[in-house]
Design a protein around this motif. Structure first.
Motif, short mmCIF file in Angstrom:
data_model
loop_
_atom_site.label_atom_id
_atom_site.label_comp_id
_atom_site.label_asym_id
_atom_site.label_seq_id
_atom_site.Cartn_x
_atom_site.Cartn_y
_atom_site.Cartn_z
N ARG A 112 0.60 4.83 5.06
CA ARG A 112 1.37 4.84 3.82
C ARG A 112 1.84 3.43 3.48
NH1 ARG A 112 4.13 10.84 4.19
NH2 ARG A 112 2.11 11.86 3.89
N GLU A 113 1.67 3.11 2.24
CA GLU A 113 1.90 1.72 1.79
C GLU A 113 3.31 1.24 2.07
OE1 GLU A 113 0.86 1.60 -2.27
OE2 GLU A 113 -1.30 1.78 -1.93
N ASP A 114 4.27 2.18 2.07
CA ASP A 114 5.66 1.76 2.24
C ASP A 114 6.08 1.68 3.69
OD1 ASP A 114 5.44 4.44 2.66
OD2 ASP A 114 7.21 5.02 1.50
#
Length: 336
Positions: A183-185
């Motif tokens: 996940r990018e975050d």
């Protein structure tokens, strides 16, 4: 029980079990409660049909070690395999949000083709619905599966006996950690990949060889290994004792989860099977599993006892004991 549905009700943990027990089982057939696939009654025949269905939603759709299509096809096949049945046919249900690019759907369809060919199953029917933009989250994929099993087999979660031995076919928590990292975050990076895999070629030869000495099987997905162990203990009215040191967990998984305070026993797997079998065949079965690439890390992790009915006891690495409970919810939403 809460008066409203929360994300945790779909996470495979305690709230999911309460939803099934307190709502679905009141209005629907109760035998569907705790097994991966239903055995359809065709009395008197040598073989029985098995049927299962599941909805898959994962974010991101492509992740290290897999993607939504592989997750959906493999997951459905593994649910059939967990009953000792040979997967035969699949149906697909697409729910696509308006605005999704056709190239993404083509890519996912191609992955479905590759996975179904690999597992020698046929996709025989399907349906597609498109929801308005803002009323979905990309692509959801529902898959139902039909398989066939010998009517003489009795593999189910209510069939575990005292002194039965529990084998896990490989390392746990890989899929959950891979999705979290993808996940990018999420600020940390690692080479951990999902264990997403089709288990028919690992499990069905063992079922053929050991027949009714294998008493129960389940692939630990949402809710992880702790959920499956608790469901087994509850369904068979037994105690399960697990040795923490014997459960195969990669060092990098510990390194990732420890600082976050997350428990690898509650993290999702996608290519592993928990097997309850007679102690008489446990070592032989273990060696057979370890001879296959998907079972090379298989290990005997515990035993069924009569100490505390319907509970799971974890014998910890430092010599203590604690109850291993089913998680209330899930560490991450949209994970499988």
């Amino acid at each position: 029980m809460s008066n409203i549905i929360t994300l945790a009700h779909g996470a495979g943990g305690r709230l999911t079990s309460e939803l099934i027990e307190n709502v679905f089982s009141i209005y629907l057939e109760k035998p569907l409660k705790f097994d991966d696939a239903a055995v359809l009654d065709f009395s008197g025949r040598e073989n029985e049909l098995t049927f299962c269905t599941d909805v898959h939603l994962v974010k991101p759709i492509f992740f290290p070690g897999g993607n939504l299509s592989l997750l959906a096809i493999y997951g459905t096949i593994n649910d059939l395999v967990a009953m000792g049945s040979k997967p035969l046919y699949l149906t697909l249900g697409w729910i696509i949000e308006e605005g999704v690019e056709i190239s993404l759907i083509k890519e996912l369809a191609n992955e479905i083709k590759k996975a179904s060919d690999e597992c020698n199953v046929k996709v025989v029917a399907g349906d597609t619905k498109v929801v308005p933009k803002g009323q979905g989250d990309g692509v959801y994929l529902s898959v139902s599966g039909v398989g066939q099993k010998k009517s003489t087999l009795s593999i189910n979660s209510r069939n575990i006996k005292e002194n039965d031995v529990f084998i896990i076919t490989g390392t746990i928590a890989d899929h959950g950690c891979a999705i979290m990292l993808a996940r990018e975050d999420f600020p940390l990076k690692s080479n951990i990949k999902s264990d997403c895999a089709c288990l028919d070629k690992l499990i069905l030869p063992a079922v053929e060889r050991f027949q009714n000495e294998i008493h129960a099987m389940r692939d630990p997905t949402r809710g992880g290994l702790s959920t499956v162990l608790n469901e087994f203990a509850s369904s068979s009215n037994i105690c399960i004792e697990v040795d923490e040191a014997k459960v195969p967990i990669k060092d990098e998984i510990y390194g990732l989860l420890d600082p976050l305070g997350l428990d690898p026993f509650t993290m999702t797997c996608e290519g592993k099977m928990l097997i309850a079998c007679s102690p008489d065949i446990a070592e032989e079965l273990l060696n057979m599993l370890k001879s296959h690439p998907l079972g090379k890390d298989a290990a005997i992790i515990g035993t069924a006892t009569n100490k505390v009915s319907r509970r799971v006891i974890l014998n910890t690495k430092i010599g203590g004991k604690r109850f291993l409970d089913m998680p209330i919810g899930e560490n991450l939403p949209r994970i499988c």
